[in-house]
Design a protein around this motif. Structure first.
Motif, PDB file in Angstrom:
ATOM      1  N   PRO A   1       0.794  -1.233   0.000  1.00  0.00           N
ATOM      2  CA  PRO A   1       0.000   0.000   0.000  1.00  0.00           C
ATOM      3  C   PRO A   1       0.827   1.284   0.000  1.00  0.00           C
ATOM      4  O   PRO A   1       0.291   2.359  -0.292  1.00  0.00           O
ATOM      5  N   ASP A   2       2.098   1.180   0.301  1.00  0.00           N
ATOM      6  CA  ASP A   2       2.960   2.362   0.240  1.00  0.00           C
ATOM      7  C   ASP A   2       3.525   2.584  -1.162  1.00  0.00           C
ATOM      8  O   ASP A   2       4.107   3.634  -1.440  1.00  0.00           O
ATOM      9  N   LEU A   3       3.317   1.638  -2.075  1.00  0.00           N
ATOM     10  CA  LEU A   3       3.813   1.762  -3.448  1.00  0.00           C
ATOM     11  C   LEU A   3       2.685   1.957  -4.464  1.00  0.00           C
ATOM     12  O   LEU A   3       2.904   2.525  -5.530  1.00  0.00           O
ATOM     13  N   PHE A   4       1.486   1.454  -4.121  1.00  0.00           N
ATOM     14  CA  PHE A   4       0.347   1.515  -5.038  1.00  0.00           C
ATOM     15  C   PHE A   4      -0.878   2.071  -4.324  1.00  0.00           C
ATOM     16  O   PHE A   4      -1.028   1.905  -3.124  1.00  0.00           O
ATOM     17  N   ARG A   5      -1.763   2.689  -5.089  1.00  0.00           N
ATOM     18  CA  ARG A   5      -3.048   3.135  -4.582  1.00  0.00           C
ATOM     19  C   ARG A   5      -4.087   2.911  -5.668  1.00  0.00           C
ATOM     20  O   ARG A   5      -3.748   2.815  -6.844  1.00  0.00           O
ATOM     21  N   MET A   6      -5.342   2.793  -5.270  1.00  0.00           N
ATOM     22  CA  MET A   6      -6.425   2.695  -6.241  1.00  0.00           C
ATOM     23  C   MET A   6      -6.903   4.100  -6.562  1.00  0.00           C
ATOM     24  O   MET A   6      -7.149   4.904  -5.667  1.00  0.00           O
ATOM     25  N   GLY A   7      -7.028   4.389  -7.844  1.00  0.00           N
ATOM     26  CA  GLY A   7      -7.484   5.701  -8.269  1.00  0.00           C
ATOM     27  C   GLY A   7      -9.000   5.767  -8.362  1.00  0.00           C
ATOM     28  O   GLY A   7      -9.700   4.763  -8.213  1.00  0.00           O
ATOM     29  N   ASP A   8      -9.493   6.959  -8.622  1.00  0.00           N
ATOM     30  CA  ASP A   8     -10.929   7.161  -8.802  1.00  0.00           C
ATOM     31  C   ASP A   8     -11.461   6.385  -9.999  1.00  0.00           C
ATOM     32  O   ASP A   8     -12.663   6.153 -10.108  1.00  0.00           O
ATOM     33  N   ASP A   9     -10.559   5.989 -10.884  1.00  0.00           N
ATOM     34  CA  ASP A   9     -10.932   5.219 -12.071  1.00  0.00           C
ATOM     35  C   ASP A   9     -10.938   3.710 -11.808  1.00  0.00           C
ATOM     36  O   ASP A   9     -11.076   2.911 -12.729  1.00  0.00           O
ATOM     37  N   ASN A  10     -10.785   3.326 -10.521  1.00  0.00           N
ATOM     38  CA  ASN A  10     -10.737   1.912 -10.116  1.00  0.00           C
ATOM     39  C   ASN A  10      -9.585   1.151 -10.757  1.00  0.00           C
ATOM     40  O   ASN A  10      -9.684  -0.046 -11.007  1.00  0.00           O
ATOM     41  N   ARG A  11      -8.496   1.837 -10.995  1.00  0.00           N
ATOM     42  CA  ARG A  11      -7.273   1.226 -11.503  1.00  0.00           C
ATOM     43  C   ARG A  11      -6.130   1.562 -10.562  1.00  0.00           C
ATOM     44  O   ARG A  11      -6.156   2.578  -9.878  1.00  0.00           O
ATOM     45  N   ALA A  12      -5.149   0.686 -10.552  1.00  0.00           N
ATOM     46  CA  ALA A  12      -3.986   0.911  -9.700  1.00  0.00           C
ATOM     47  C   ALA A  12      -3.137   2.054 -10.242  1.00  0.00           C
ATOM     48  O   ALA A  12      -3.005   2.224 -11.459  1.00  0.00           O
ATOM     49  N   HIS A  13      -2.569   2.806  -9.334  1.00  0.00           N
ATOM     50  CA  HIS A  13      -1.655   3.897  -9.671  1.00  0.00           C
ATOM     51  C   HIS A  13      -0.455   3.792  -8.748  1.00  0.00           C
ATOM     52  O   HIS A  13      -0.570   3.338  -7.606  1.00  0.00           O
ATOM     53  N   LEU A  14       0.674   4.216  -9.249  1.00  0.00           N
ATOM     54  CA  LEU A  14       1.887   4.232  -8.440  1.00  0.00           C
ATOM     55  C   LEU A  14       1.861   5.423  -7.507  1.00  0.00           C
ATOM     56  O   LEU A  14       1.352   6.489  -7.863  1.00  0.00           O
TER      57      LEU A  14
END
Length: 64
Positions: free
Chosen positions: A21-34
């Motif tokens: 969770p410190d490297l990736f987050r879920m965006g508002d588009d329901n896709r992973a983001h760095l």
């Protein structure tokens, strides 16, 4: 080591976020983001690789 995401492949399973969770987050588009530019320090490389290889859509790549 550097991570990248192929957004067109990401299906939003969230395995990467659960594992790192410190490297990736879920965006508002329901896709992973760095989080940040994808650069991973040496101490976190194994966890980053585990998260990348756990992606069911194979959307996360590793350079280095």
């Amino acid at each position: 080591m550097k991570l990248y995401i192929e957004f067109e492949k990401c299906c939003g399973f969230g395995e990467c976020v659960a594992l790192a969770p410190d490297l990736f987050r879920m965006g508002d588009d329901n896709r992973a983001h760095l989080i940040g530019d994808g650069t991973v320090n040496q101490a976190d490389e194994e966890r980053a690789r585990t998260a990348a290889f756990a992606c069911p859509a194979e959307a996360i790549g590793v350079d280095g």
